[in-house]
Design a protein around this motif. Structure first.
Motif, PDB file in Angstrom:
ATOM      1  N   CYS A 517       3.356  18.185  17.864  1.00  8.29           N
ATOM      2  CA  CYS A 517       3.653  16.840  17.379  1.00  8.29           C
ATOM      3  C   CYS A 517       2.492  16.398  16.490  1.00  8.29           C
ATOM      4  CB  CYS A 517       3.816  15.858  18.537  1.00  8.29           C
ATOM      5  SG  CYS A 517       3.953  14.137  17.993  1.00  8.29           S
ATOM      6  N   LEU A 518       2.802  16.106  15.235  1.00  6.00           N
ATOM      7  CA  LEU A 518       1.812  15.605  14.284  1.00  6.00           C
ATOM      8  C   LEU A 518       2.101  14.120  14.062  1.00  6.00           C
ATOM      9  CD1 LEU A 518      -0.557  16.335  12.398  1.00  6.00           C
ATOM     10  CD2 LEU A 518       1.151  16.822  10.629  1.00  6.00           C
ATOM     11  N   TYR A 519       1.085  13.289  14.256  1.00 12.23           N
ATOM     12  CA  TYR A 519       1.258  11.837  14.300  1.00 12.23           C
ATOM     13  C   TYR A 519       0.376  11.199  13.228  1.00 12.23           C
ATOM     14  CZ  TYR A 519       2.032   7.356  16.790  1.00 12.23           C
ATOM     15  OH  TYR A 519       2.399   6.083  17.154  1.00 12.23           O
ATOM     16  N   PHE A 520       0.994  10.521  12.254  1.00 10.30           N
ATOM     17  CA  PHE A 520       0.267   9.873  11.163  1.00 10.30           C
ATOM     18  C   PHE A 520       0.129   8.374  11.424  1.00 10.30           C
ATOM     19  CE2 PHE A 520       2.148  13.585   9.087  1.00 10.30           C
ATOM     20  CZ  PHE A 520       1.070  14.086   8.368  1.00 10.30           C
ATOM     21  N   ILE A 521      -1.006   7.826  11.041  1.00  7.74           N
ATOM     22  CA  ILE A 521      -1.225   6.381  11.021  1.00  7.74           C
ATOM     23  C   ILE A 521      -1.624   6.024   9.597  1.00  7.74           C
ATOM     24  CG2 ILE A 521      -2.550   4.444  11.954  1.00  7.74           C
ATOM     25  CD1 ILE A 521      -3.167   6.240  14.392  1.00  7.74           C
ATOM     26  N   PHE A 522      -0.926   5.079   8.971  1.00  6.68           N
ATOM     27  CA  PHE A 522      -1.267   4.739   7.593  1.00  6.68           C
ATOM     28  C   PHE A 522      -1.407   3.239   7.416  1.00  6.68           C
ATOM     29  CE2 PHE A 522       3.048   6.278   8.116  1.00  6.68           C
ATOM     30  CZ  PHE A 522       3.873   5.264   7.639  1.00  6.68           C
ATOM     31  N   VAL A 523      -2.295   2.856   6.510  1.00  4.13           N
ATOM     32  CA  VAL A 523      -2.706   1.461   6.336  1.00  4.13           C
ATOM     33  C   VAL A 523      -2.736   1.125   4.854  1.00  4.13           C
ATOM     34  CG1 VAL A 523      -4.510  -0.247   6.835  1.00  4.13           C
ATOM     35  CG2 VAL A 523      -4.225   1.746   8.342  1.00  4.13           C
ATOM     36  N   SER A 524      -2.335  -0.083   4.531  1.00  2.00           N
ATOM     37  CA  SER A 524      -2.498  -0.573   3.166  1.00  2.00           C
ATOM     38  C   SER A 524      -2.646  -2.087   3.201  1.00  2.00           C
ATOM     39  CB  SER A 524      -1.302  -0.178   2.292  1.00  2.00           C
ATOM     40  OG  SER A 524      -1.474  -0.649   0.963  1.00  2.00           O
ATOM     41  N   LYS A 525      -3.075  -2.639   2.087  1.00  2.41           N
ATOM     42  CA  LYS A 525      -3.144  -4.085   1.980  1.00  2.41           C
ATOM     43  C   LYS A 525      -1.779  -4.623   1.589  1.00  2.41           C
ATOM     44  CE  LYS A 525      -6.724  -6.255   0.469  1.00  2.41           C
ATOM     45  NZ  LYS A 525      -7.814  -6.834  -0.341  1.00  2.41           N
ATOM     46  N   GLN A 526      -1.492  -5.855   2.001  1.00  2.00           N
ATOM     47  CA  GLN A 526      -0.291  -6.523   1.507  1.00  2.00           C
ATOM     48  C   GLN A 526      -0.406  -6.686  -0.007  1.00  2.00           C
ATOM     49  OE1 GLN A 526       2.485  -7.786   3.084  1.00  2.00           O
ATOM     50  NE2 GLN A 526       1.871  -6.868   5.020  1.00  2.00           N
ATOM     51  N   ASN A 527       0.717  -6.585  -0.705  1.00  2.00           N
ATOM     52  CA  ASN A 527       0.652  -6.747  -2.156  1.00  2.00           C
ATOM     53  C   ASN A 527       0.557  -8.227  -2.515  1.00  2.00           C
ATOM     54  OD1 ASN A 527       3.222  -7.698  -1.734  1.00  2.00           O
ATOM     55  ND2 ASN A 527       4.252  -6.152  -2.986  1.00  2.00           N
ATOM     56  N   ALA A 528       0.463  -8.514  -3.807  1.00  2.00           N
ATOM     57  CA  ALA A 528       0.217  -9.883  -4.253  1.00  2.00           C
ATOM     58  C   ALA A 528       1.315 -10.842  -3.820  1.00  2.00           C
ATOM     59  CB  ALA A 528       0.062  -9.906  -5.775  1.00  2.00           C
ATOM     60  N   GLU A 529       2.561 -10.340  -3.741  1.00  2.00           N
ATOM     61  CA  GLU A 529       3.683 -11.194  -3.343  1.00  2.00           C
ATOM     62  C   GLU A 529       3.822 -11.276  -1.828  1.00  2.00           C
ATOM     63  OE1 GLU A 529       4.037  -8.733  -5.662  1.00  2.00           O
ATOM     64  OE2 GLU A 529       3.729 -10.167  -7.288  1.00  2.00           O
ATOM     65  N   LYS A 530       2.992 -10.547  -1.113  1.00  2.00           N
ATOM     66  CA  LYS A 530       3.051 -10.537   0.346  1.00  2.00           C
ATOM     67  C   LYS A 530       4.455 -10.197   0.860  1.00  2.00           C
ATOM     68  CE  LYS A 530      -1.216 -12.075   1.125  1.00  2.00           C
ATOM     69  NZ  LYS A 530      -1.829 -11.924  -0.176  1.00  2.00           N
ATOM     70  N   GLU A 531       5.069  -9.168   0.306  1.00  2.00           N
ATOM     71  CA  GLU A 531       6.391  -8.759   0.771  1.00  2.00           C
ATOM     72  C   GLU A 531       6.313  -7.383   1.401  1.00  2.00           C
ATOM     73  OE1 GLU A 531       9.105  -8.549  -2.460  1.00  2.00           O
ATOM     74  OE2 GLU A 531       8.122  -6.864  -3.414  1.00  2.00           O
ATOM     75  N   MET A 532       7.423  -6.953   2.038  1.00  2.75           N
ATOM     76  CA  MET A 532       7.446  -5.721   2.803  1.00  2.75           C
ATOM     77  C   MET A 532       7.834  -4.495   1.987  1.00  2.75           C
ATOM     78  SD  MET A 532       6.449  -6.226   5.893  1.00  2.75           S
ATOM     79  CE  MET A 532       7.106  -4.828   6.789  1.00  2.75           C
ATOM     80  N   THR A 533       8.084  -4.663   0.692  1.00  2.78           N
ATOM     81  CA  THR A 533       8.508  -3.526  -0.120  1.00  2.78           C
ATOM     82  C   THR A 533       7.533  -2.346  -0.043  1.00  2.78           C
ATOM     83  OG1 THR A 533       9.713  -4.975  -1.610  1.00  2.78           O
ATOM     84  CG2 THR A 533       9.168  -2.781  -2.434  1.00  2.78           C
ATOM     85  N   PRO A 534       6.217  -2.565  -0.114  1.00  2.00           N
ATOM     86  CA  PRO A 534       5.309  -1.408  -0.008  1.00  2.00           C
ATOM     87  C   PRO A 534       5.472  -0.631   1.292  1.00  2.00           C
ATOM     88  CG  PRO A 534       4.134  -3.321  -0.820  1.00  2.00           C
ATOM     89  CD  PRO A 534       5.474  -3.805  -0.389  1.00  2.00           C
ATOM     90  N   TYR A 535       5.699  -1.345   2.390  1.00  2.63           N
ATOM     91  CA  TYR A 535       5.912  -0.666   3.668  1.00  2.63           C
ATOM     92  C   TYR A 535       7.177   0.178   3.623  1.00  2.63           C
ATOM     93  CZ  TYR A 535       8.331  -0.191   8.069  1.00  2.63           C
ATOM     94  OH  TYR A 535       9.083   0.303   9.098  1.00  2.63           O
ATOM     95  N   ILE A 536       8.262  -0.372   3.113  1.00  2.00           N
ATOM     96  CA  ILE A 536       9.524   0.353   3.046  1.00  2.00           C
ATOM     97  C   ILE A 536       9.363   1.615   2.200  1.00  2.00           C
ATOM     98  CG2 ILE A 536      11.921   0.251   2.278  1.00  2.00           C
ATOM     99  CD1 ILE A 536      11.334  -1.383   4.769  1.00  2.00           C
ATOM    100  N   GLN A 537       8.665   1.494   1.075  1.00  2.00           N
ATOM    101  CA  GLN A 537       8.423   2.660   0.218  1.00  2.00           C
ATOM    102  C   GLN A 537       7.609   3.723   0.941  1.00  2.00           C
ATOM    103  OE1 GLN A 537       6.468   0.788  -3.104  1.00  2.00           O
ATOM    104  NE2 GLN A 537       8.387   0.333  -4.166  1.00  2.00           N
ATOM    105  N   ALA A 538       6.580   3.297   1.645  1.00  2.00           N
ATOM    106  CA  ALA A 538       5.720   4.253   2.351  1.00  2.00           C
ATOM    107  C   ALA A 538       6.478   4.945   3.470  1.00  2.00           C
ATOM    108  CB  ALA A 538       4.490   3.537   2.897  1.00  2.00           C
ATOM    109  N   LYS A 539       7.270   4.189   4.224  1.00  2.00           N
ATOM    110  CA  LYS A 539       8.042   4.767   5.310  1.00  2.00           C
ATOM    111  C   LYS A 539       9.040   5.799   4.783  1.00  2.00           C
ATOM    112  CE  LYS A 539       9.292   4.661   9.733  1.00  2.00           C
ATOM    113  NZ  LYS A 539       8.371   4.843  10.862  1.00  2.00           N
TER     114      LYS A 539
END
Length: 622
Positions: A517-539
Motif C-alpha cells: 500500500c502506497l499512501y500519498f499526502i499532498f498539500v497546496s495553498k488555496q487559489n486566489a478565488e478560494k475555490e475547490m477546483t485545484p483540489y478536484i484537479q489534483a485528486k
C-alpha cells in the motif's frame, strides 16, 4: 417536521420488548467530536504567544511545543517565499450556518415513534450537520464555510439488531433513504446524502457498542458493529484478547465502518486486513436479514461475506459481526531505522517480504514525509538534541548519508519473547545489508504515541489557507518506484505551472508478497478565488496516475462517490452489472445509500454528471 422534546420513560414497543433509554449521563459520540474538523474537541494544534511556535494540546497535556513544525510549514508547505507568519482562514461560527429545515414525513415518524424512544430520534441542527459529511478535505471546507446543501432529515440511534430491522422495514415501506453512519471518519463521500428528493435518515450506529460474547477456545468474539476502536480493544482486553486492527482512524471509526469499507490496520502484516478477521455477520437489507454461519472455513459455494464486505451501506446495514481475535501479545517492540534512500528501504522491504518471517508492521516514509515526521515531533531536551546532532554527523561523514534523501522506517514485532527475538534477528540482518541505521526503540515509542495526530495537523493548515488531501493504492513491487516518482513529479508540475506552491510526500503502510500500500499526502495553498477546483484537479490527477500503473482504486479508504468515475476502468462492466442486479434484488426501492460505490446508468452514459464533479465544489471560500 420538527420533533418535540419528550420526557423519556421505559416503555414497550409493538413486539412487547422493553425499550430502555441510555443512562442520563451518557453523551453520544457525535457530540464529542469536532463538527468542523478531525477528532476530539479537546485535542488541537495552536500557536503560542509571544513565540509564535506551534503546540499541541490534548486531554493529557496542554500546549506541548512542536518547535520544528512552523518553520517546516513556512518553508515547504507554504512555498518558502520568506514569509514569517501564516495566513489565518478560520472556520465559520456554528451559529452562523444556515440549513434547510427537515422535510416532513409524518406517517414514517409515527411508526418510528412506536418503536424508538424520543432520545433515539434527533433532528436538531447540530445532529443533522454533524451527520452530513465525513472528514475529507471537500467535506471540511464545505462545513467550515457553512455550505451544507443536503443535511439528513433525521438521525436515528438504534440500540439493537432488532431495532435496525424495524427501521429498515419502515424506511422501505415509506421510500425513505437510509445511510449508515459509524464514526464519520470516511473521506470518500460514503456517508453523505446526495439529494433532497426523498426523506433521508442517517443511522448512527454508535450506541450499538457491546461485545456480546468472547470464545477463548475458538478465538472469536461476537460484537455489535457500532463500537469504536478504543472501546473495542479495551473490552476485548478484559478477556485477554485483541483483534489487532488499528487503522489511522482507529480512535473515531467503528467495526461496522471497517467492514463496510474493507479497512486495513497498521499491524495487517501479521494479523491481516479486516476481511481476514471477519468470520460472519448479520446484515439487515430491505428484503430481509442476511446471516452467515460461524465456522473455521466453508467451501460451499461463493464466499458470501465478500458480497457485503466493502459494500458501504449500499445493500443494507451490518449490525453484528463475529470476528477472529488473538491473545494479547506479551511482547510488543517497535524500532526506528534510517535508510540512505527510498530505494534502499524498498529493497530491504521486498527482501523481508520474500521470506516467511514477517514483522507485525513495516512502515517506510519517503524523504519528504521523513522531514515532516521529524519536524512535527516535540522537543526532547538538550541532551537528546545533542545526540541527534552527533548521529547526523556520523551518518553524513562516516556513512555518507545525504539528509535530503534519508528515509525513516518504523518496524514492529509482537508475540512471545522467543518469537519476537527470532524475527528481530532475521529482519535486522536484512536491514543491515541494505545500509539501514538503527535508531533504537525511541522512534517506535514516539510513533505509538503520535500515530493518530496527523489529521490534527491537517486541520491546522486548513486554518491557515492551505488544503491537504491523500490518495492511497495497492501497487505491485515492479510498479512501486515508477508510480511513486511519477505521481510526485506530476503533482508538483501541475501546481508549478499555475504558480501555486505545492508539496507531496508518501509512505508505505501495508505490505504483501505481491505488492504494498502506497499512501500519498499532498498539500497546496488555496487559489486566489478560494475555490475547490485545484483540489478536484489534483485528486483526478493522482487517481489517473494510480490507474496508469495498475494500482488498486483504493487499498482501504473505499469508493463512496469520490472514486465512482473510475470504477468502469477498474472493474469489468460484467461485474458492474452483477452488482446492479444484486442491489435491485436486495434493495428494490434504492433506499440504501444511493449513488455510492458504482456509477448509475445515467452517469455511465454521460446523461448526468458524476457526483465527484458537482457536489458543492465551486467557490468554496474560506
Amino acid at each position: 417536521m420538527q420533533l418535540k422534546e419528550e420526557t423519556t420513560t421505559t416503555t414497550t414497543n409493538g413486539s412487547g420488548n422493553e425499550k430502555k433509554d441510555f443512562p442520563k449521563e451518557f453523551v453520544d459520540s457525535y457530540k464529542q467530536i469536532k463538527w468542523n474538523g478531525w477528532g476530539d474537541t479537546r485535542k488541537f494544534l495552536h500557536t503560542l504567544s509571544p513565540s509564535g511556535q506551534i503546540a499541541i494540546t490534548t486531554p493529557k497535556k496542554s500546549a506541548e511545543p512542536l518547535p520544528g513544525l512552523k518553520p517546516f510549514i513556512l518553508k515547504e508547505l507554504a512555498g518558502g517565499n520568506g514569509q514569517s507568519e501564516l495566513e489565518d482562514t478560520p472556520s465559520i461560527e456554528f451559529d452562523n450556518i444556515q440549513i434547510d429545515p427537515p422535510k416532513s414525513n409524518p406517517e414514517f415518524l409515527k411508526e418510528l415513534k412506536a418503536f424508538f424512544l424520543s432520545d433515539q430520534l434527533k433532528d436538531d441542527k447540530f445532529a443533522r450537520i454533524t451527520h452530513t459529511f465525513g472528514k475529507s478535505i471537500r467535506d471540511l471546507v464545505r462545513t467550515r464555510i457553512g455550505q451544507i446543501k443536503y443535511a439528513p432529515d433525521l438521525i436515528v440511534l438504534p440500540h439493537s439488531h432488532e431495532e435496525v430491522e424495524k427501521l429498515v422495514q419502515t424506511a422501505n415501506k415509506f421510500n425513505v433513504v437510509i445511510i449508515p453512519y459509524g464514526g464519520g471518519s470516511n473521506i470518500v463521500g460514503a456517508v453523505e446524502p446526495i439529494s433532497n428528493e426523498r426523506f433521508t435518515v442517517s443511522v448512527d450506529m454508535r450506541r450499538m457498542n457491546k461485545i456480546l460474547w468472547v470464545d477463548r477456545r475458538e478465538m472469536t468474539a461476537c460484537i455489535q458493529v457500532g463500537i469504536l476502536g478504543p472501546d473495542l480493544e479495551r473490552e476485548l482486553a478484559k478477556s485477554g484478547v485483541s483483534m489487532g486492527h488499528d487503522p489511522d482512524s482507529f480512535e473515531f471509526s467503528t467495526l461496522g465502518g471497517w467492514l463496510a469499507t474493507c479497512s486495513s490496520g497498521h499491524q495487517s502484516d501479521k494479523y491481516g486486513d479486516i476481511e481476514d478477521m471477519a468470520v460472519s455477520f448479520k446484515t439487515v437489507t430491505p428484503t430481509g436479514t442476511l446471516e452467515l454461519r460461524n465456522g473455521a472455513r466453508a467451501g460451499a459455494g461463493i464466499n458470501y461475506k465478500h458480497i457485503i464486505l466493502g459494500s458501504e451501506g449500499t445493500l443494507g446495514i451490518i449490525t453484528e459481526a463475529i470476528m477472529k481475535v488473538h491473545p494479547l501479545p506479551p511482547v510488543a517492540e517497535y524500532y526506528g531505522f534510517l535508510f540512505p534512500s527510498f530505494a534502499h528501504a524498498v529493497s530491504a522491504l521486498e527482501q523481508i517480504r520474500s521470506t516467511d518471517i514477517i514483522p507485525t508492521m513495516i512502515r517506510i516514509y519517503d524523504p519528504d514525509e521523513t522531514r515532516l515526521s521529524f519536524a512535527s515531533k516535540p522537543s526532547k531536551g538538550a541532551f537528546t538534541e545533542f545526540m541527534s546532532a552527533a548521529v547526523k554527523k556520523y551518518l553524513h561523514y562516516i556513512r555518507s548519508y545525504d539528509f535530503n534523501n534519508v528515509c525513516l522506517s518504523i518496524i514492529g514485532f509482537e508475540g512471545s519473547k522467543k518469537s519476537v527475538d527470532f524475527a528481530k534477528a532475521h529482519v535486522f540482518d536484512i536491514l543491515a545489508k541494505n545500509s539501514a541505521f538503527s535508531l533504537g526503540t525511541s522512534p517506535g515509542k514516539t510513533w505509538g504515541e503520535k500515530r493518530y495526530d496527523l489529521p490534527y495537523i491537517r486541520d491546522f493548515v486548513l486554518d491557515h489557507n492551505m488544503w491537504v488531501d491523500v490518495a492511497e493504492t495497492t501497487v505491485s513491487w515492479a510498479n512501486l518506484i515508477p508510480l511513486w516518482k511519477d505521481a510526485k513529479a506530476a503533482f508538483k508540475e501541475h501546481f508549478r505551472a499555475q504558480g501555486v506552491p505545492a508539496w507531496i510526500c508518501a509512505h508505505i503502510s501495508h505490505t504483501y508478497s505481491n505488492g504494498v500500500c502506497l499512501y500519498f499526502i499532498f498539500v497546496s495553498k488555496q487559489n486566489a478565488e478560494k475555490e475547490m477546483t485545484p483540489y478536484i484537479q489534483a485528486k483526478r490527477l493522482m487517481t489517473d496516475i494510480v490507474m496508469k500503473y495498475g494500482g488498486a482504486l483504493s487499498h482501504h479508504h473505499g469508493v463512496g462517490y469520490e472514486h465512482v468515475p473510475w470504477m468502469n476502468r477498474y472493474v469489468s462492466n460484467g461485474w458492474i452489472t452483477v452488482y446492479r442486479k444484486l442491489k435491485e434484488t436486495l434493495d428494490p426501492n434504492n433506499i440504501c445509500n444511493p449513488r455510492k460505490l458504482i456509477p448509475t446508468l445515467q452517469e455511465e452514459n454521460h446523461q448526468t454528471p458524476y457526483l465527484f464533479d458537482v457536489l458543492n465544489v465551486k467557490k468554496a471560500k474560506l
